[in-house]
Design a protein around this motif. Structure first.
Motif, mmCIF file in Angstrom:
data_model
loop_
_atom_site.group_PDB
_atom_site.id
_atom_site.type_symbol
_atom_site.label_atom_id
_atom_site.label_comp_id
_atom_site.label_asym_id
_atom_site.label_seq_id
_atom_site.Cartn_x
_atom_site.Cartn_y
_atom_site.Cartn_z
ATOM 1 N N TRP A 154 -3.219 -1.565 2.309
ATOM 2 C CA TRP A 154 -2.054 -2.342 2.727
ATOM 3 C C TRP A 154 -2.324 -3.844 2.647
ATOM 4 O O TRP A 154 -1.406 -4.633 2.386
ATOM 5 C CB TRP A 154 -1.646 -1.954 4.145
ATOM 6 N N LEU A 206 8.755 -4.404 3.536
ATOM 7 C CA LEU A 206 9.118 -5.726 3.030
ATOM 8 C C LEU A 206 10.386 -6.259 3.683
ATOM 9 O O LEU A 206 10.512 -7.471 3.913
ATOM 10 C CB LEU A 206 9.299 -5.659 1.510
ATOM 11 N N VAL A 228 1.991 3.502 1.090
ATOM 12 C CA VAL A 228 2.604 2.357 0.431
ATOM 13 C C VAL A 228 3.731 2.828 -0.485
ATOM 14 O O VAL A 228 4.828 2.246 -0.506
ATOM 15 C CB VAL A 228 1.559 1.565 -0.383
ATOM 16 N N TRP A 271 6.937 0.945 1.018
ATOM 17 C CA TRP A 271 6.796 -0.462 0.637
ATOM 18 C C TRP A 271 8.077 -1.261 0.871
ATOM 19 O O TRP A 271 8.029 -2.396 1.363
ATOM 20 C CB TRP A 271 6.375 -0.565 -0.838
ATOM 21 N N VAL A 327 -1.889 -4.855 -0.984
ATOM 22 C CA VAL A 327 -0.454 -4.888 -1.259
ATOM 23 C C VAL A 327 0.189 -6.079 -0.552
ATOM 24 O O VAL A 327 1.093 -6.732 -1.094
ATOM 25 C CB VAL A 327 0.208 -3.571 -0.810
ATOM 26 N N MET A 347 2.955 -8.902 -1.612
ATOM 27 C CA MET A 347 4.187 -8.965 -0.824
ATOM 28 C C MET A 347 4.415 -10.380 -0.296
ATOM 29 O O MET A 347 5.525 -10.916 -0.360
ATOM 30 C CB MET A 347 4.104 -7.977 0.340
#
Length: 255
Positions: free
Chosen positions: A110, A195, A187, A191, A113, A117
């Motif tokens: 995460w 977000l 994820v 995701w 990612v 993000m």
């Protein structure tokens, strides 16, 4: 059997308590790490100078710290079942360490990612500061993704529990890999939901709570055949309602 139930209960309480601590930190938002500060260089618009000013006001370290705290607060409750699985299949002297390695591997995915993000969040805030348009766009994508067969595949794979070695470096490797694979499928499933709150110029705390509820609830559902399926996956809500009714009936009967 009683010992096993006691351990499972202790794991649940410990993880929920740690998650609650991270939630308190998030809600107090020390140093404004959960909000993107904007530079007011409106004459230049989305220029290089504006980007430099925004990055100065929002250091990457602060953005990643806020993201990591959000992941730990929102995702730790989802890890109760895997951690219980690790405890049930590890020697007593390895249980805690293996669980930490699992959480480390999961969180690492995460965090990687989160870097991309946050880059997207900064870019969108640079182009459209204090606008709800990016959040609305991601919200639409999240709604479509929510019912897609791809998301269902990710949710299904999130129930996979790999064999774990009992000793040595192999046991450490398996714990980390278990966490990383669990993180990858998590994820894939969530995701867009993760977000969405970060793009809101206001109300992101409430959005995080709602998203957390949705993600925990869908993780509690049994695997399904991957297809377009318009289900809101509210198992957690159903459990809460059922237990509330049971507790009320018990209380009324005692009276």
């Amino acid at each position: 059997m009683k010992t096993s139930k006691r351990i499972s209960y202790s794991i649940s309480i410990t993880i929920l308590a740690v998650s609650a601590v991270f939630w308190i930190i998030l809600l107090f938002n020390p140093g404004g790490i959960m909000t993107v500060k904007h530079c007011h260089m409106t004459l230049q618009g989305a220029s290089k100078a504006s980007l430099q000013m925004m990055l100065k006001m929002n250091p990457v370290s602060d953005l990643m710290m806020g993201w990591t705290l959000m992941v730990l607060a929102m995702m730790l409750p989802k890890l109760i079942a895997p951690v219980q699985y690790i405890y049930g299949r590890s020697f007593k002297n390895r249980r805690f360490w293996s669980a930490l390695l699992f959480i480390f591997g999961y969180t690492a995915v995460w965090i990687v990612v989160g870097f991309f993000m946050n880059a997207l969040i900064v870019g969108l805030n640079l182009v459209m500061p204090n606008s709800f348009i990016p959040a609305i766009g991601v919200g639409i994508i999240a709604a479509i993704w929510q019912f897609s067969p791809v998301k269902q595949r990710c949710l299904n794979r999130g129930h996979d529990h790999i064999p774990l070695a009992a000793f040595g470096p192999e046991a450490n490797r398996d714990a980390v890999m278990f966490g990383m694979m669990h993180g990858i499928w998590c994820v894939g499933a969530g995701w867009a939901l993760m977000l969405f709150p970060m793009l809101l110029p206001a109300g992101h705390n409430l959005a995080m709570i709602v998203v957390t509820f949705i993600m925990i609830s869908e993780h509690m559902e049994h695997p399904r055949f991957p297809r377009w399926h318009f289900s809101f996956r509210l198992k957690l809500l159903h459990i809460i309602i059922a237990r509330t009714r049971t507790n009320l009936k018990t209380a009324l009967n005692l009276n």
